[in-house]
Design an enzyme around this catalytic site. Structure first.
Site, PDB file in Angstrom:
ATOM      1  N   GLY A  41       0.825  -1.187   0.029  1.00  0.00           N
ATOM      2  CA  GLY A  41       0.258  -0.139  -0.049  1.00  0.00           C
ATOM      3  C   GLY A  41       0.926   1.086   0.178  1.00  0.00           C
ATOM      4  CE  LYS A  42       0.620   4.180  -5.755  1.00  0.00           C
ATOM      5  NZ  LYS A  42       1.934   3.604  -6.392  1.00  0.00           N
ATOM      6  N   GLY A  43       0.581   4.100   0.940  1.00  0.00           N
ATOM      7  CA  GLY A  43       0.682   5.065   2.368  1.00  0.00           C
ATOM      8  C   GLY A  43       1.372   4.344   3.258  1.00  0.00           C
ATOM      9  CG  ASN A 184       4.143   7.371 -12.607  1.00  0.00           C
ATOM     10  OD1 ASN A 184       3.454   8.091 -13.243  1.00  0.00           O
ATOM     11  ND2 ASN A 184       4.136   6.200 -12.112  1.00  0.00           N
ATOM     12  CG  LEU A 221      11.802  11.149 -15.363  1.00  0.00           C
ATOM     13  CD1 LEU A 221      12.797  12.117 -16.137  1.00  0.00           C
ATOM     14  CD2 LEU A 221      10.539  11.239 -16.297  1.00  0.00           C
ATOM     15  N   GLY A 222      11.733   6.864 -13.375  1.00  0.00           N
ATOM     16  CA  GLY A 222      12.055   5.429 -13.306  1.00  0.00           C
ATOM     17  C   GLY A 222      13.456   4.942 -13.465  1.00  0.00           C
ATOM     18  CB  SER A 223      15.785   2.861 -15.458  1.00  0.00           C
ATOM     19  OG  SER A 223      15.229   3.194 -16.597  1.00  0.00           O
ATOM     20  CG  ASP A 252       5.208   3.982  -2.185  1.00  0.00           C
ATOM     21  OD1 ASP A 252       4.568   4.925  -2.557  1.00  0.00           O
ATOM     22  OD2 ASP A 252       4.633   2.651  -2.429  1.00  0.00           O
ATOM     23  NE  ARG A 285      18.688  -3.530   0.000  1.00  0.00           N
ATOM     24  CZ  ARG A 285      18.514  -2.840   1.035  1.00  0.00           C
ATOM     25  NH1 ARG A 285      17.617  -2.858   1.741  1.00  0.00           N
ATOM     26  NH2 ARG A 285      19.773  -2.427   1.412  1.00  0.00           N
TER      27      ARG A 285
END
Length: 307
Positions: A41-43, A184, A221-223, A252, A285
């Site tokens: 969950g993002k929160g 994002n 922007l991710g990677s 997060d 990970r």
């Protein structure tokens, strides 16, 4: 429990992560390679990262009256998060996540108890909310609750951070009260109507969005890294190069680390560098919030030092 540094109001999900070579085609049954299950969950993720970095953090939300809810509360407590404002009702929200070999993922959510949070729940927690330094919000609870929180806190000294994920329409009044907006590429495109397909276009969209909020826009922007826009400048911070295993929760993790850095007095550029380091450690990970770095781990990196 007043005077918390961070109060996170949002979702708590129990995640089932299926690691698999690819997604199935329509009508196809495809075998996953392994299953990882645990808190999400993002929160809750953002709260865990804040707490793991040593911030006094409270989580406000709802879980179900089931074993998944108990597990989520236990994981938050283990991270050092205050759980006094988590209530139980109905069934716990769930996340079904398909994790692909490159670390990318596809996620489906069951709303569950996350959508049972009410304005009365917020009112009962107002003392701790309005006395904190940062309020972290996402969009995995009802939009009217997010708007209500912003309305109730827009005139207090705490900083409002909104991660507009999943992307929703935000009224101009609420948007103008947000100190830090985090999106994002997909969410930025939704909000701006403009494509984000490069660092150059990310700069343009971030500059457009920052004109609508109070202070800062963070466009991840991710990677590739992150673009940050303020009223005075826009800058880019590249991502750290790592072997990505699982990107679940990386955004997060970034948010929690960024807020930590601001509370520690880091400049925006230094905060972006450190938060990017933290998210790169997370993607290297397997798993959700259990993969988030601790303060002790960060202290081993030279980049983490203020100087």
């Amino acid at each position: 429990m007043n005077n918390q540094q961070v109060v996170v109001i949002g979702s708590l999900n129990y995640d089932l992560l299926l690691k698999q070579k690819r997604l199935p085609q329509k009508g196809e049954t495809f075998m996953a390679d392994s299953l990882i299950q645990g808190p999400g969950g993002k929160g809750a993720n953002q709260a865990v990262q804040c707490a793991k970095l040593g911030l006094s953090t409270s989580m406000i939300g709802k879980v179900g009256e089931d074993r998944f809810g108990e597990a989520l509360i236990g994981s938050l407590q283990a991270s050092g998060t205050n759980v006094d404002f988590i209530n139980k009702k109905g069934t716990t929200g769930m996340g079904i996540v398909n994790v692909l070999p490159d670390g990318d993922y596809h996620s489906t959510l069951l709303r569950g108890a996350n959508y049972l949070i009410t304005k009365e729940d917020i009112d009962r927690s107002l003392d701790v909310i309005t006395s904190c330094q940062y309020i972290l919000l996402q969009q995995e609870i009802p939009s009217e609750i997010v708007d209500y929180i912003i309305e109730k806190t827009k005139d207090v000294e705490c900083q409002i951070v909104l991660n507009n994920a999943p992307a929703r329409e935000i009224n101009d009044t609420s948007l103008s009260a947000i100190n830090i907006l985090v999106v994002n590429e997909t969410e930025a495109e939704f909000m701006s109507g403009s494509q984000v397909d490069s660092i150059k276009t990310a700069h343009k969209v971030a500059e457009l969005l920052v004109s609508k909020v109070k202070d800062i826009v963070i466009l991840t922007l991710g990677s590739l890294g992150v673009v940050i826009a303020t009223k005075k400048e826009t800058f880019y911070t590249p991502a750290n190069k790592v072997d990505a295993i699982d990107a679940t929760g990386a955004g997060d993790s970034f948010i929690g680390a960024f807020v930590f850095c601001l509370l520690e007095g880091y400049s925006l550029k230094k905060a972006a560098e450190v938060a990017t380091l933290v998210s790169s450690m997370t993607v290297s990970r397997s798993g959700g919030s259990e993969s988030f770095p601790t303060l002790a781990e960060l202290n081993e990196h030279a980049l983490f030092q203020k100087s």
